[in-house]
Structure formats: structure tokens, C-alpha cells
Design a protein around this motif. Structure first.
Motif, mmCIF file in Angstrom:
data_model
loop_
_atom_site.group_PDB
_atom_site.id
_atom_site.type_symbol
_atom_site.label_atom_id
_atom_site.label_comp_id
_atom_site.label_asym_id
_atom_site.label_seq_id
_atom_site.Cartn_x
_atom_site.Cartn_y
_atom_site.Cartn_z
ATOM 1 N N ALA A 54 0.798 -1.225 0.000
ATOM 2 C CA ALA A 54 0.000 0.000 0.000
ATOM 3 C C ALA A 54 0.826 1.268 0.000
ATOM 4 O O ALA A 54 0.257 2.363 0.021
ATOM 5 N N ARG A 141 -9.692 0.317 0.096
ATOM 6 C CA ARG A 141 -8.294 0.234 0.475
ATOM 7 C C ARG A 141 -7.982 -1.117 1.131
ATOM 8 O O ARG A 141 -7.262 -1.935 0.577
ATOM 9 N N PHE A 168 -4.192 -2.162 -5.426
ATOM 10 C CA PHE A 168 -3.477 -1.009 -4.897
ATOM 11 C C PHE A 168 -2.678 -0.375 -6.028
ATOM 12 O O PHE A 168 -1.882 -1.060 -6.683
#
Length: 414
Positions: A54, A141, A168
Motif C-alpha cells: 500500500a 483500500r 493497490f
């Protein structure tokens, strides 16, 4: 065109700490806790860090894991979850596709920042479902995980794997599509046997997944059983939030692969390696999964008819401000979803699985959905039988970021 094969050398150059092998899942994936459970399972939302996937900065996680814990119960068994919100904002949860026996909406409770709440319900259907934050920015996310409700009785599959697909955007290069928190993990399936693969699209993207295996059959869509069929060219389309269960015939020695087809070429999702002595592989389609009792027919002559025009430019404050209407339990509903925008939308329909109707007449596709793609400047019609009393949401989301474009409700009364 060659497949982009990710490894610890090629993904995010220099990220040697990322280990795919630690996430290999032989046989059945272990549930978060056994059912009947002695107490509620804990979902603890808090800020964490995943620089390998991430990037830099904090990211909200359940139990400091990507994805959140796999929850697994038997059909008809109660599920109790203690949600602890360590975030600085309120947290709502969506249990996508789940119907409850009591007619209550498990997605309703909001957990205040720094607070705790208990959620308990009994899933009505066996199948592949998932939970995620109601806030699209949190859900897309990392704040999400899988819920598997197993059928009664023994399984017909020697291997049952969940493939929880997330996305991501990296600073440079191809998008990353971790599966179960790893890049192109290696899983296991029975040599010369069939593996059940539960694909969950937790990305905000429409995915086209190809399977390189001796034979592939779709056995469930959005958690509901389908008459097994071989998808054309072993490719399946999955809308954002959608799920597809596959029965994949394994080779006796060679691995099978799953890939996403992208504009930059195939992106490898996972490798399934055969394990065991092998032998004669099964031929023909597998037996259908047990029915969840959805109606075999939907008489449309006296159906209630609702229309949801997805107005462009809807502000978040106005989402869900209106009801499309109310029907009594037992009545069939035909819902038209009208999209005047220049982009396709993904529409989530809570409370009841729906059938897609043909654009020109009232025949329907032979599988159920809770997530419906609606083409740009187009429409889609769906039908369902109102069986569960309550107030239920219909939410239109934009691909790419899952932003809510518009939302409405409908009521089912006794």
C-alpha cells in the motif's frame, strides 16, 4: 502476449520483506474461529502499515491483517462479531449478499469512533460473501474480509480456497492485485481432481479473470448456486463487489494459473499447484451445489415495478434520501436501473438476490446477483421476490474508486 508474473524480485523493487510463500493455503482455509463459538469473533479496526503493497503512510486494517479475518460458519449457524473501532471516524459494516433468517439487516449498526458494538445474525444461505466498511474509501483500500457459509453435509471438493482480490495503485508500474494479502500466492489443489475456488472481487474495478486449467466450470455467482457451466474461453467477468465460485479441474502434475486481463497484458493472480498422487481426472460438469431455496419462477404479470434513475452529480449528503416504494412480502418486484452517465456503474442491491431480465422481454439469465453492472448511458432490469421484511438499500457506485453516485431504499412489509 506474455503474462506479467509477479515475484518478490519484481514487485515494488527492493521490497524483499514481502513473502508470498507464507500465505500458501493447503486444503481448506482455516476459519477465524470454530462455530458454535464460545464468544463473539473480534474485528478490530485500527490504523496500520503495509509499505510493501500500500505504499508509505497509514492504512486502516481489520486485526492488522490484509485482508481481514476469514469468517466461516455452517449454513443455519449463528455468527456473532464484536466490532471494535479504533479509527477516528464512525464505522459501518456491509455484509454483502447476506440474507438473514430473522429479517434483520446486519449492515445497520454504526460503531462510533473509539467505540464497540456486537453484531449477531444467522446467515440464511450457503455461499461466498464478504464484509467491508460502508465508507467506500475505507473499503476499497483494505478494511474488508471474506465470509464463507458452508453447505450442510460433506463437501464434494477436496480443496476449497478463497481468493480475496484487492487492488493497490503503485507509484510506478502496473497496479498491484494482492490475493489473500500476497502477490501471486501459490495455493494447492488435488492432482487430477477438482478444486473449488471462491473469487471475491474486493476491488473497485470490473475484472476479467482467465483460468489456465484443463477444465473450468462456474458453480455459483454472487454467493448463489448456478447450474454448472463452462465459461467461454475459460474467462469470467466479475463486477466490483461480485463473487464467482469456480470448479477447476487440476492437472496431474502441472500447475494451473489465474490471471487478470488488463490493457497492459495479463497480470497473474495466483498459482494452484497439484498435490497428491494424481490419477484419472473427472470429466463433464460437476454436480450442482445445494439450492438455497430461491424461487424457480418469478411471475411478472402482477409484479410491482420500480425505477431508479441514477441522477448525475448527486452529492453524498443526499444519498439514500428517497424510497422507491413499498411491497408486501411474497410479491415479485421488477426494478429498472437507468444510468444516464458516461461511465458504467456497479449497483449493489441489499436484502434480496435478483435475476437480470432481458432488455427486450421478461426472460431472465439463469443465475442470481446482488451486484449488477449497468452500462454507460444504458439500463438494466432485474426481478426478485420480496421475501424478507425490512428497509433495504440500493447503492450505485462508480468504478475506479467505488464512490457512491446515488442511493435509494425500498421497503418490504408483512
Amino acid at each position: 502476449m506474455s503474462t506479467h508474473t509477479f515475484s518478490r524480485r519484481t514487485v515494488l523493487k527492493g521490497a524483499a520483506a514481502l513473502s508470498c510463500s507464507s500465505l500458501a493455503l493447503p486444503g481448506f482455509t482455516a476459519p477465524a474461529a470454530a462455530q458454535g463459538q464460545s464468544g463473539p469473533l473480534t474485528l478490530s479496526a485500527a490504523e496500520g502499515s503495509l509499505p510493501e503493497i500500500a505504499g508509505q503512510g497509514s492504512i486502516a486494517l481489520f486485526n492488522q491483517a490484509l485482508p481481514g479475518p476469514l469468517l466461516r460458519v455452517k449454513k443455519g449457524s449463528p455468527l456473532a462479531v464484536s466490532v471494535q473501532n479504533g479509527l477516528r471516524q464512525n464505522l459501518g459494516l456491509v455484509w454483502q449478499g447476506v440474507r438473514t433468517t430473522a429479517g434483520t439487516d446486519p449492515s445497520a449498526p454504526q460503531v462510533a469512533a473509539g467505540g464497540q458494538a456486537n453484531i449477531a445474525f444467522t446467515p440464511r444461505d450457503a455461499g461466498t460473501f464478504w464484509y467491508h466498511a460502508a465508507d467506500p474509501a475505507l473499503a476499497r483500500r483494505a478494511l474488508a474480509g471474506a465470509l464463507v457459509v458452508d453447505e450442510d453435509g460433506p463437501t464434494a471438493y477436496e480443496s476449497d480456497q478463497v481468493l480475496f482480490i484487492q487492488s493497490f495503485p503503485p507509484e510506478t508500474g502496473l497496479p498491484l492485485f494482492p490475493v489473500n494479502g500476497a502477490i501471486s500466492p501459490t495455493l494447492q489443489g488435488p492432482a487430477s481432481g477438482r478444486a473449488r475456488l471462491r473469487l471475491i472481487n474486493a476491488t473497485p474495478l470490473f475484472l476479467r479473470v482467465s483460468v489456465d486449467a484443463p477444465a473450468t466450470y462456474v458453480i455459483a455467482v454472487d454467493g448463489q448456486p448456478a447450474e454448472p457451466f463452462a465459461p467461454k474461453d475459460s474467462r469470467v467477468q466479475i463486477a466490483p463487489g461480485g463473487r464467482v465460485d469456480l470448479a477447476v479441474t487440476m492437472d496431474g502434475a502441472n500447475p494451473s494459473t489465474l490471471s487478470i486481463e488488463s490493457s497492459q497484458g495479463p497480470v497473474q493472480l495466483a498459482i494452484i499447484v497439484p498435490v497428491g498422487p494424481g490419477g484419472t481426472a473427472p470429466s463433464g460438469p460437476p454436480a450442482p451445489l445445494p439450492s438455497n431455496g430461491l424461487p424457480a419462477e418469478l411471475p411478472l404479470a402482477d409484479a410491482a415495478r420500480f425505477a431508479f434513475k441514477i441522477e448525475p452529480g448527486s452529492a453524498p449528503a443526499s444519498l439514500g434520501s428517497g424510497s422507491l416504494g413499498s411491497v408486501k412480502v411474497g410479491r415479485v418486484v421488477v426494478l429498472t436501473l437507468d444510468n444516464p452517465l458516461d461511465t458504467p456503474l456497479s449497483v449493489r442491491i441489499d436484502g434480496h438476490p435478483v435475476r437480470l431480465l432481458d432488455a427486450n422481454y421478461d426472460g431472465w439469465s439463469p443465475w442470481w446477483h446482488d451486484t449488477v453492472p449497468v452500462p454507460a448511458k444504458g439500463s438494466a432490469r432485474v426481478a426478485f421476490k420480496a421475501e424478507t421484511a425490512g428497509t433495504w438499500s440500493i447503492i450505485a457506485q462508480r468504478p475506479g474508486d467505488n464512490a457512491q453516485v446515488a442511493a435509494r431504499t425500498y421497503q418490504v412489509t408483512v
